[in-house]
Design a protein around this motif. Structure first.
Motif, mmCIF file in Angstrom:
data_model
loop_
_atom_site.group_PDB
_atom_site.id
_atom_site.type_symbol
_atom_site.label_atom_id
_atom_site.label_comp_id
_atom_site.label_asym_id
_atom_site.label_seq_id
_atom_site.Cartn_x
_atom_site.Cartn_y
_atom_site.Cartn_z
ATOM 1 N N ASP A 86 -25.530 -70.619 -58.170
ATOM 2 C CA ASP A 86 -25.604 -69.425 -57.333
ATOM 3 C C ASP A 86 -24.353 -68.564 -57.312
ATOM 4 O OD1 ASP A 86 -23.908 -70.924 -55.756
ATOM 5 O OD2 ASP A 86 -25.199 -70.897 -53.970
ATOM 6 N N PHE A 87 -23.277 -68.997 -58.009
ATOM 7 C CA PHE A 87 -22.087 -68.146 -58.064
ATOM 8 C C PHE A 87 -22.107 -67.233 -59.293
ATOM 9 C CE2 PHE A 87 -20.882 -72.288 -59.902
ATOM 10 C CZ PHE A 87 -20.457 -71.907 -61.164
ATOM 11 N N LEU A 88 -23.254 -67.229 -60.005
ATOM 12 C CA LEU A 88 -23.460 -66.318 -61.120
ATOM 13 C C LEU A 88 -24.446 -65.229 -60.713
ATOM 14 C CD1 LEU A 88 -23.976 -68.875 -64.049
ATOM 15 C CD2 LEU A 88 -21.849 -67.727 -63.400
ATOM 16 N N THR A 89 -24.402 -64.112 -61.412
ATOM 17 C CA THR A 89 -25.471 -63.129 -61.268
ATOM 18 C C THR A 89 -26.686 -63.650 -62.033
ATOM 19 O OG1 THR A 89 -24.916 -61.899 -63.274
ATOM 20 C CG2 THR A 89 -23.777 -61.245 -61.221
ATOM 21 N N LEU A 129 -24.560 -61.617 -56.907
ATOM 22 C CA LEU A 129 -24.607 -63.041 -57.201
ATOM 23 C C LEU A 129 -25.929 -63.598 -56.684
ATOM 24 C CD1 LEU A 129 -20.998 -64.137 -56.145
ATOM 25 C CD2 LEU A 129 -21.790 -63.375 -58.392
ATOM 26 N N ILE A 130 -26.395 -64.655 -57.323
ATOM 27 C CA ILE A 130 -27.658 -65.261 -56.900
ATOM 28 C C ILE A 130 -27.607 -65.659 -55.428
ATOM 29 C CG2 ILE A 130 -29.151 -67.279 -57.222
ATOM 30 C CD1 ILE A 130 -28.522 -67.126 -60.220
ATOM 31 N N ARG A 131 -26.469 -66.162 -54.979
ATOM 32 C CA ARG A 131 -26.384 -66.605 -53.581
ATOM 33 C C ARG A 131 -26.508 -65.454 -52.592
ATOM 34 N NH1 ARG A 131 -20.280 -68.545 -54.446
ATOM 35 N NH2 ARG A 131 -19.166 -66.564 -54.293
ATOM 36 N N ASN A 132 -26.313 -64.231 -53.062
ATOM 37 C CA ASN A 132 -26.411 -63.070 -52.178
ATOM 38 C C ASN A 132 -27.770 -62.373 -52.251
ATOM 39 O OD1 ASN A 132 -23.763 -63.426 -51.260
ATOM 40 N ND2 ASN A 132 -22.925 -62.209 -52.947
ATOM 41 N N SER A 134 -31.887 -62.071 -51.619
ATOM 42 C CA SER A 134 -32.804 -62.483 -50.556
ATOM 43 C C SER A 134 -33.484 -63.786 -50.959
ATOM 44 C CB SER A 134 -33.857 -61.410 -50.321
ATOM 45 O OG SER A 134 -34.723 -61.318 -51.442
ATOM 46 N N ALA A 135 -34.065 -64.473 -49.986
ATOM 47 C CA ALA A 135 -34.756 -65.731 -50.273
ATOM 48 C C ALA A 135 -35.867 -65.527 -51.296
ATOM 49 C CB ALA A 135 -35.312 -66.330 -48.982
ATOM 50 N N GLY A 136 -36.593 -64.405 -51.179
ATOM 51 C CA GLY A 136 -37.668 -64.135 -52.118
ATOM 52 C C GLY A 136 -37.171 -63.918 -53.533
ATOM 53 N N ASN A 137 -36.066 -63.205 -53.668
ATOM 54 C CA ASN A 137 -35.533 -62.939 -55.003
ATOM 55 C C ASN A 137 -34.882 -64.175 -55.614
ATOM 56 O OD1 ASN A 137 -36.449 -60.311 -55.214
ATOM 57 N ND2 ASN A 137 -34.654 -59.459 -54.197
ATOM 58 N N LYS A 138 -34.293 -65.040 -54.783
ATOM 59 C CA LYS A 138 -33.824 -66.334 -55.298
ATOM 60 C C LYS A 138 -35.008 -67.128 -55.834
ATOM 61 C CE LYS A 138 -29.863 -67.153 -52.231
ATOM 62 N NZ LYS A 138 -29.364 -68.009 -51.124
#
Length: 236
Positions: A86-89, A129-132, A134-138
């Protein structure tokens, strides 16, 4: 494809899995349904060697995941966002997946085009970043990552969670098209009974770790029995 034999798992006095025998055939789109605590995620985690059973075995194409990693080449899975870096785009993440699997960046970009409609213009090109996300987009990133290597076996735990209604409908088409185009086997758990019935060729109903129904689902034929079961459970 998958064979379960005498599979048992308990957490204290709570039985999470008790499956004497179960076979998932090549080409099945198997929907796992059941109330909270029925054992769906526990079963997935044992299949993926993320959780050790107390007894019994699971094999994928005759391979026990605990004994060999050969099965990983043909398996894609997404259980939760712990599967992501999650620290990557998203772009960096898929470039990384391409690199470790010897896929040129041009081919990575080409494969991602298959998922443009699911991504919905909200994942790529956002410089997040993936961690940023939304839950849906993750969730979308995780689902795409499970399909990205075009595996023959795909395991998705609650893939419709966090997705808006439009994205849920797109995902149904993505999964059924993927299964047909790649002759793939899909295992999908979901609390969304309607979506599960729509896409599954077969449905397993779990209760307290046991598979109490194994239903063919030709043209939604399992719907009435499942609705009756959950109605009775709600009224009990």
């Amino acid at each position: 494809m998958i064979t379960v034999s005498n599979l048992k798992k308990a957490f204290g006095k709570t039985v999470a899995s008790d499956i004497p025998e179960f076979v998932v055939n090549d080409g099945d789109i198997l929907g796992l349904v059941g109330n909270n605590g029925a054992g769906k995620t526990t079963l997935f985690r044992m299949i993926l060697d993320l959780l050790k059973p107390d007894e019994g075995t699971v094999t994928i194409d005759g391979i026990n995941p605990a004994d060999s990693e050969e099965w990983k080449d043909n398996t894609g899975a997404y259980i939760d966002d712990g599967f992501l870096i999650d620290f990557l785009t998203p772009e960096e993440y898929f470039a990384f997946l391409g690199k470790i699997n010897n896929i040129p960046q041009e081919q990575v970009d080409e494969r991602l085009k298959d998922f443009e409609k699911l991504a919905g213009g909200e994942i790529f090109g956002q410089k997040k970043l993936i961690r940023n996300l939304s839950a849906g987009n993750k969730q979308k990133v995780g689902i795409i990552s499970a399909l990205f290597m075009r595996p023959k076996l795909v395991i998705l735990d609650e893939p419709f969670n966090f997705l808006d209604p439009s994205s849920q409908n797109v995902l149904k088409h993505v999964l059924t098209d993927y299964a047909k185009q790649n002759n793939a086997t899909l295992l999908i758990s979901s609390h969304n009974l309607a979506h599960t019935v729509d896409i599954s060729t077969r449905i397993a109903l779990l209760e307290k770790g046991q598979i109490i129904r194994d239903l063919p689902n030709n043209e939604g034929s399992a719907k009435a029995e499942l609705e009756n079961y959950f109605k009775a459970e709600a009224e009990a």
